[in-house]
Design a protein around this motif. Sequence first.
Motif, PDB file in Angstrom:
ATOM      1  N   UNK A  44      -1.619   3.664   3.308  1.00  0.00           N
ATOM      2  CA  UNK A  44      -2.158   4.493   4.386  1.00  0.00           C
ATOM      3  C   UNK A  44      -3.387   3.902   5.059  1.00  0.00           C
ATOM      4  N   UNK A  45      -4.217   3.204   4.285  1.00  0.00           N
ATOM      5  CA  UNK A  45      -5.511   2.796   4.837  1.00  0.00           C
ATOM      6  C   UNK A  45      -5.811   1.307   4.718  1.00  0.00           C
ATOM      7  N   UNK A  46      -5.022   0.553   3.972  1.00  0.00           N
ATOM      8  CA  UNK A  46      -5.334  -0.853   3.803  1.00  0.00           C
ATOM      9  C   UNK A  46      -6.306  -1.084   2.662  1.00  0.00           C
ATOM     10  N   UNK A  47      -7.083  -2.179   2.719  1.00  0.00           N
ATOM     11  CA  UNK A  47      -7.903  -2.576   1.568  1.00  0.00           C
ATOM     12  C   UNK A  47      -9.203  -1.795   1.390  1.00  0.00           C
ATOM     13  N   UNK A  61     -13.598   3.450  -0.953  1.00  0.00           N
ATOM     14  CA  UNK A  61     -13.028   2.794  -2.125  1.00  0.00           C
ATOM     15  C   UNK A  61     -12.491   1.429  -1.687  1.00  0.00           C
ATOM     16  N   UNK A  62     -13.016   0.374  -2.292  1.00  0.00           N
ATOM     17  CA  UNK A  62     -12.598  -0.990  -1.942  1.00  0.00           C
ATOM     18  C   UNK A  62     -11.513  -1.417  -2.929  1.00  0.00           C
ATOM     19  N   UNK A  63     -10.263  -1.536  -2.428  1.00  0.00           N
ATOM     20  CA  UNK A  63      -9.142  -1.864  -3.303  1.00  0.00           C
ATOM     21  C   UNK A  63      -8.517  -3.213  -2.966  1.00  0.00           C
ATOM     22  N   UNK A  64      -8.975  -3.877  -1.941  1.00  0.00           N
ATOM     23  CA  UNK A  64      -8.487  -5.219  -1.638  1.00  0.00           C
ATOM     24  C   UNK A  64      -9.199  -6.247  -2.494  1.00  0.00           C
ATOM     25  N   UNK A  65      -8.472  -7.173  -3.067  1.00  0.00           N
ATOM     26  CA  UNK A  65      -9.058  -8.175  -3.969  1.00  0.00           C
ATOM     27  C   UNK A  65     -10.101  -9.007  -3.232  1.00  0.00           C
ATOM     28  N   UNK A  66      -9.743  -9.543  -2.068  1.00  0.00           N
ATOM     29  CA  UNK A  66     -10.679 -10.389  -1.324  1.00  0.00           C
ATOM     30  C   UNK A  66     -11.876  -9.577  -0.835  1.00  0.00           C
ATOM     31  N   UNK A  67     -11.613  -8.371  -0.365  1.00  0.00           N
ATOM     32  CA  UNK A  67     -12.700  -7.520   0.107  1.00  0.00           C
ATOM     33  C   UNK A  67     -13.657  -7.161  -1.028  1.00  0.00           C
ATOM     34  N   UNK A 328      -7.397  -1.394  -8.915  1.00  0.00           N
ATOM     35  CA  UNK A 328      -6.548  -1.497  -7.731  1.00  0.00           C
ATOM     36  C   UNK A 328      -6.564  -2.909  -7.167  1.00  0.00           C
ATOM     37  N   UNK A 329      -7.723  -3.565  -7.167  1.00  0.00           N
ATOM     38  CA  UNK A 329      -7.813  -4.937  -6.668  1.00  0.00           C
ATOM     39  C   UNK A 329      -6.977  -5.893  -7.508  1.00  0.00           C
TER      40      UNK A 329
END
Length: 422
Positions: A44-47, A61-67, A328-329
């Motif tokens: 729904x929202x991306x990283x 909430x930061x769930x992107x690995x790179x982010x 999540x990441x």
Amino acid sequence: MTNPHSPDSTAPPAGCPAHAGAMPLYGPRLQQEPAQVYREMRRQHGPVVPIVLEGDVPAWLVIGYRELRHVLGNSQLFARDSRRWNAWDRIPSDWPLMAYVGYQPSMLFTEGAEHQRRAGAVSDALAAIDQFELRTQCERIADELIDAFAGSGRADLMARYAHPMPLLAVARMFGLPDSQTPGLVGDVSATLDGGEGAMEAYQRVQASMQRLLDSKRERPGPDVPSRLLAHPAGLTDEELIQDLILVMTAGQDTTANWIGNTLRLMLTDDRFAVTLSGGRRSAGQALNEVLWEDSPSQNSLGRWAVRDTQLAGQRIEAGDALILGLAAANSDPEVRSDFSAGTAGNHAHMSFGHGEHGCPHPAPEIAEVIAQAAVEVLLDRLPDVMLAVAADALVWRPSLQMRGLSALPVEFTPAYVTARAG
């Protein structure tokens, strides 16, 4: 603990466009099927996900690995001092997450040169630990814990084994007299559990650390407090007490749940169960897989934006809170496109954090020594151990930050306990 917000702090108003479609980061689904919740958030929202914490408190909430690596590696922009938070005016003093965000004078909330001074001293003190000797001590602790229930044929491995194991190991590293260990272990456990009596228990832990420092000044030894007292960083007693408590508590739940989640994996997954009689060959693989797939460190509170910025297309305002989505990441398909390849030999997970506020070196290695000894000794001593309930009957503890079982009931052939030397 009082709210340390400044009078002019303002939180995003209700219905703020930046948090349109915000998703709750609490509730039963987060405990029972977190991976599915994170997948829905990513879809729904991306990283970077607009969320609300308990009490409808807005955050990201930061769930992107790179982010996440970017946030953790950029302490000038995403800082650790929670007094920056722009939502303090909507946080009640009894907010359930207050213990994790209320500013304290420990190295957890320090920044810049001050953080480097204190974290460097702790890292130096931990680096002097002989990990081979630690392994021997952990095996002895594991045997002592198992001896207490081996003859019964049944046990809850969380309460009787996984939870006390890390605290007892740290007590040895601190050079704590055996006569004082049970009381301190009980008080630390009460502090971590929260609830009635937690504050009194924490005050007793502080008093225990002061007595320990006083004794180590008179009789230094090959232990962490003695090394910190002698360190050129020149830590004050208040700093020493705060940082000793942090060392003792920060890794407690993480390591205990790492042990419990690994035992659960090995008792429920045929890939590991087929080698339970040997145990040693698969324990290391199971420990690493848990850090990737079922990390005890799910989310961490947090970082606070120093100024307005952009992150993965989201507008982050100065003072906004960012929750670190460690678990999540680890499952970000952008960096783990081929999940069938497994995780053997890959230690690039985010379970120990990253950057200057990640677990100080060599804390992850020490935690692994403790966890691996716990898993291997248990499987050696009780080779036919099995779950006493169906796997889907196991209950996860309600926690935003940690993923761990409320209980891990097992049964096994009662083992004969022999007297041990020393």
